[in-house]
Design an enzyme around this catalytic site. Structure first.
Site, PDB file in Angstrom:
ATOM      1  N   GLU A 198       2.454  -4.922  -1.665  1.00  0.00           N
ATOM      2  CA  GLU A 198       3.710  -4.687  -2.387  1.00  0.00           C
ATOM      3  C   GLU A 198       4.291  -5.942  -3.028  1.00  0.00           C
ATOM      4  O   GLU A 198       5.260  -5.863  -3.773  1.00  0.00           O
ATOM      5  CB  GLU A 198       4.749  -4.093  -1.423  1.00  0.00           C
ATOM      6  CG  GLU A 198       4.421  -2.691  -1.002  1.00  0.00           C
ATOM      7  CD  GLU A 198       5.424  -2.125  -0.003  1.00  0.00           C
ATOM      8  OE1 GLU A 198       6.101  -2.918   0.675  1.00  0.00           O
ATOM      9  OE2 GLU A 198       5.499  -0.890   0.098  1.00  0.00           O
ATOM     10  N   LYS A 251       0.511  -9.188   0.649  1.00  0.00           N
ATOM     11  CA  LYS A 251       1.229  -8.762   1.851  1.00  0.00           C
ATOM     12  C   LYS A 251       0.277  -8.173   2.888  1.00  0.00           C
ATOM     13  O   LYS A 251       0.401  -8.416   4.086  1.00  0.00           O
ATOM     14  CB  LYS A 251       2.285  -7.725   1.474  1.00  0.00           C
ATOM     15  CG  LYS A 251       3.088  -7.204   2.644  1.00  0.00           C
ATOM     16  CD  LYS A 251       4.179  -6.252   2.207  1.00  0.00           C
ATOM     17  CE  LYS A 251       4.996  -5.767   3.394  1.00  0.00           C
ATOM     18  NZ  LYS A 251       5.997  -4.779   3.025  1.00  0.00           N
ATOM     19  N   GLN A 252      -0.667  -7.358   2.433  1.00  0.00           N
ATOM     20  CA  GLN A 252      -1.494  -6.609   3.388  1.00  0.00           C
ATOM     21  C   GLN A 252      -2.825  -6.251   2.745  1.00  0.00           C
ATOM     22  O   GLN A 252      -3.012  -6.438   1.537  1.00  0.00           O
ATOM     23  CB  GLN A 252      -0.758  -5.354   3.827  1.00  0.00           C
ATOM     24  CG  GLN A 252      -0.477  -4.369   2.705  1.00  0.00           C
ATOM     25  CD  GLN A 252       0.643  -3.404   3.052  1.00  0.00           C
ATOM     26  OE1 GLN A 252       1.822  -3.734   2.919  1.00  0.00           O
ATOM     27  NE2 GLN A 252       0.293  -2.207   3.489  1.00  0.00           N
TER      28      GLN A 252
HETATM   29  C1  BGC Z   1       4.333  -1.547   4.013  1.00  0.00           C
HETATM   30  C2  BGC Z   1       3.957  -0.160   3.537  1.00  0.00           C
HETATM   31  C3  BGC Z   1       4.245   0.817   4.654  1.00  0.00           C
HETATM   32  C4  BGC Z   1       5.682   0.714   5.096  1.00  0.00           C
HETATM   33  C5  BGC Z   1       5.989   1.616   6.280  1.00  0.00           C
HETATM   34  C6  BGC Z   1       5.783  -1.560   4.433  1.00  0.00           C
HETATM   35  O1  BGC Z   1       6.126  -2.810   4.945  1.00  0.00           O
HETATM   36  O2  BGC Z   1       4.129  -2.487   2.984  1.00  0.00           O
HETATM   37  O3  BGC Z   1       2.584  -0.132   3.202  1.00  0.00           O
HETATM   38  O4  BGC Z   1       3.973   2.108   4.207  1.00  0.00           O
HETATM   39  O5  BGC Z   1       5.964  -0.601   5.489  1.00  0.00           O
HETATM   40  O6  BGC Z   1       5.187   1.307   7.372  1.00  0.00           O
END
Ligand code: BGC
Length: 671
Positions: free
Chosen positions: A444, A556-557
């Site tokens: 994100e 981020k992930q």
């Molecule tokens: C993450 C999302 C996730 C959401 C709820 C966010 O911090 O980036 O991928 O769906 O948290 O867990």
């Protein structure tokens, strides 16, 4: 199968509230103590019951607390934070979802022990039951004041427009009506002894003899709308039924890591499974990103459900799996409206779904320096959500062959999703291909990018599979399929087939690495630790327009790695390894979803030590109180169901399928 903590540490109150959570899919009760109130974040969180108070974020409702209790020896209040405490411990037995606490107090001339336990019944899901035991080593008069605490902990409340409290027979009753939709929430508490009612509380005066045990049971009912209470049950009967229901759940879902030195990992895995068992929905709703631990993330349903939770339920609990899929089908209208509001056709699902409505705000982060809301584009641009929903439906069908569900909404939802992407895509005349521009991928931090690899491949895969299904259903159920298709433009399948064949799919470069989005490789080549040093404030938001990660490769992930473990058929083993190695130094793991994706990738590329490390991280997250607690100025703490589901996936689909060198623990599953 018991989690223990010794001693009372006030600083751990919120963390323990999450860690010692109990639940039964209908509601969750935080791991706080009998004598605690809203300032300690006591929470009885109701699954899928949303309420919005004007001008504030809509969120799930926390009901009144029927297990509130104060204890006095003479005039002296006895509670966990008083200087009278000699010893304190609390446990959570994950084999049957029973929380218990034991506190020894110093009283005049001796000691008094309070022991209480409670569970949210898995058998009678309206029931929250508790037993209290007192024993002293001297004669003492104890006063117990028990009641339904209507002063509820809320993030964006108050959610009850009116509250009524009454007593009748041996019980107390509270009813609240929610502000937005006028839903009735009734909480009652029946006592095993007749109290004296005074000022809305049940009072008991106990003349305790030394060595004698005094017992008080409480059976609470939590009723939503016109639900009816369970009558005439005793604590022991409820306890037995609950334990039996849990035994059956564990029979279906336990996963055993065999081998020596795996005790810690085994417990963490079982604890993750415990969390998943407490979340299986008991009515027409789905699972929130923070489960039943409270109102963080607005109690909303994210892609977490399809990508990290559904796999567990598909293998162990098809009824719950069906509920999760039906939730999306039932909320299709919300997705059609959302797409329309942006000028697109088809189904654009809510990024943060509350009964289909998108709870994600335009300003989902608050700046820590200015305290002003920051414009974020998660809701508008994280279009991969519809493909994630589609993959969930496809996986459900693959596992169950549930043709009626597909004919009653499943196929329609899939085709609406395909139509959404068809209308969203842009034709690049020079390249002669369709592209997905201005999107946000799982990472994100980089907003409004073009051709995010995860998104493009997921769309391609799901649309292809949708068209195949229409082909096979057309043969097996010709008239029903024709009827579904009659609601779309003529020749929609042919048009989609032509379009998806021209959808741009980024390829891996010579090193085997797939670019996360157009231009990603041109960003500043700097690692996570370097970017972390640039933070001015520990809670500052890393992404968006001004974040520290935005101009860099730091993500981020798991994003491409998430794609590689979700759809490995589009990668060679060498390419998965190359992407794992390339993206690892750039990944912050700022989301609890990330570690399990890396663990699954590590399993695929034969890196068992790495896999084990990521596995422990994901499985232990709620035991260690890990995960980010803040996004800017917004509290995002709570439990982490997606990490729990990820731990299960790593054990069964990662370690379970990996060729096992000796030190990799054998995984034995019961399904
Ligand atoms: C993450 C999302 C996730 C959401 C709820 C966010 O911090 O980036 O991928 O769906 O948290 O867990």
């Amino acid at each position: 199968m018991t989690l223990c903590s010794n001693g009372f540490d006030a600083e751990q109150t919120v963390a323990n509230g999450n860690k010692f959570l109990i639940g039964n899919g209908k509601f969750g009760y935080r791991g706080t103590l009998d004598e605690m109130g809203r300032e300690h974040c006591v929470g009885l969180n109701i699954a899928g019951l949303y309420d919005g108070v004007r001008g504030k974020w809509r969120e799930t409702v926390n009901a009144f607390n029927p297990l509130y209790l104060k204890l006095f020896a003479g005039d002296v209040p006895l509670n966990a934070w008083s200087d009278r405490v000699v010893a304190h411990s609390q446990t959570l037995d994950i084999s049957c979802g029973v929380f218990s606490r034991k506190t020894l107090f110093r009283i005049d001339g001796g000691t008094l022990q309070l022991r209480s336990e409670r569970f949210c019944s898995m058998a009678n899901t309206s029931v929250l039951a508790s037993r209290l035991e007192l024993v002293a080593d001297v004669d003492v008069t104890v006063d117990i004041v028990a009641g339904i605490d209507v002063d509820v902990w809320e993030l964006n409340g108050p959610h009850f427009a009116s509250v009524t409290l009454r007593d009748e027979g041996d019980a107390l009753f509270a009813e609240g009506i929610t502000q937005e939709k006028g839903v009735s929430v009734k909480v009652s508490c029946a006592f095993s002894r007749q109290p004296v009612f005074e000022d809305g509380f049940a009072r008991f005066r106990v003349c305790l003899k030394a060595g004698q045990t005094y017992t008080l049971d409480r059976i609470a009912n939590i009723l939503i709308g016109d639900e009816q209470p369970i009558c005439n049950s005793t604590y022991d009967a409820e306890y037995r039924q609950n334990a039996e229901s849990w035994r059956r759940l564990w029979d279906k879902s336990d996963v055993i890591l065999a081998g020596s030195g795996v005790d810690e990992a085994q417990f963490a895995l079982r604890y993750s499974i415990y969390q998943l068992l407490t979340l299986a929905p008991k009515r027409d709703c789905s699972i929130a990103a923070r489960g039943l631990s409270g109102q963080t993330y607005k109690g909303a349903v994210f892609w977490d459900t399809e990508m990290f939770l559904l796999p567990f339920y598909l293998k162990t609990d098809p009824i719950s799996a069906k509920r999760l899929v039906e939730y999306r089908i039932r909320t299709l209208d919300g997705a059609l409206d959302k797409a329309k509001s942006y000028g697109y056709k088809g189904a654009f699902f809510a990024w943060e779904s509350q009964d289909g409505y998108d709870a994600c705000s335009d300003f989902n982060v608050t700046d820590v320096f200015t305290h002003r809301p920051v414009r974020t584009y998660f809701k508008d641009k994280q279009i991969h959500i519809s493909a994630d929903v589609a993959l969930g439906i496809l996986r459900y069908y693959d596992q169950t062959q549930d043709a009626p569900l597909m004919l009653n909404g499943g196929l329609t939802t899939l085709l609406q999703i395909a139509e959404f992407y068809y209308s969203y895509s842009y034709y690049d005349h020079v390249g002669g291909r369709f592209e997905l521009l201005d999107v946000i991928g799982p990472d994100e931090y980089h907003e409004r990018v073009n051709n995010n690899a995860y998104t493009n491949y997921m769309v391609y895969h799901c649309v292809k599979r949708t068209l195949e299904l229409f082909g096979s259903f057309g043969e097996s159920y010709p008239s029903a399929t024709k009827e579904i298709l009659s609601r779309f433009e003529p020749n929609i399948c042919a048009a989609l087939a032509d379009w998806v064949g021209k959808l741009y799919l980024p390829k891996c470069n010579e090193q085997g690495v797939m670019e996360q989005f157009d231009g990603y490789f041109d960003l500043e080549d700097v690692t996570v630790s370097e970017v972390r040093k640039r933070l001015v404030h520990p809670r500052e938001y890393w992404g968006g327009t001004t974040g520290v990660a935005t101009p860099t490769r730091v993500i981020k992930q798991a994003d491409v790695v998430m794609l590689a473990v979700t759809l490995p058929q589009y990668f060679t083993a060498e390419q998965i390894a190359a992407n794992y190695e390339f993206y690892l130094p750039y990944t912050e793991h700022g989301s609890s979803l990330s570690a399990s994706a890396y663990a699954l990738a590590a399993c695929r590329v034969g890196r068992p030590d790495d896999a084990w490390k990521w596995f422990l991280q994901t499985a232990r997250i709620d035991l260690d109180g890990g995960g980010k607690q803040w996004a800017g100025d917004v509290y995002i703490g709570g439990t982490h169901p997606a990490a729990n589901g990820g731990a299960w996936m790593v054990a069964t689909q990662g370690f379970g399928k990996m060729c096992k060198p000796d030190f990799l623990r054998e995984v034995k599953t019961f399904f």
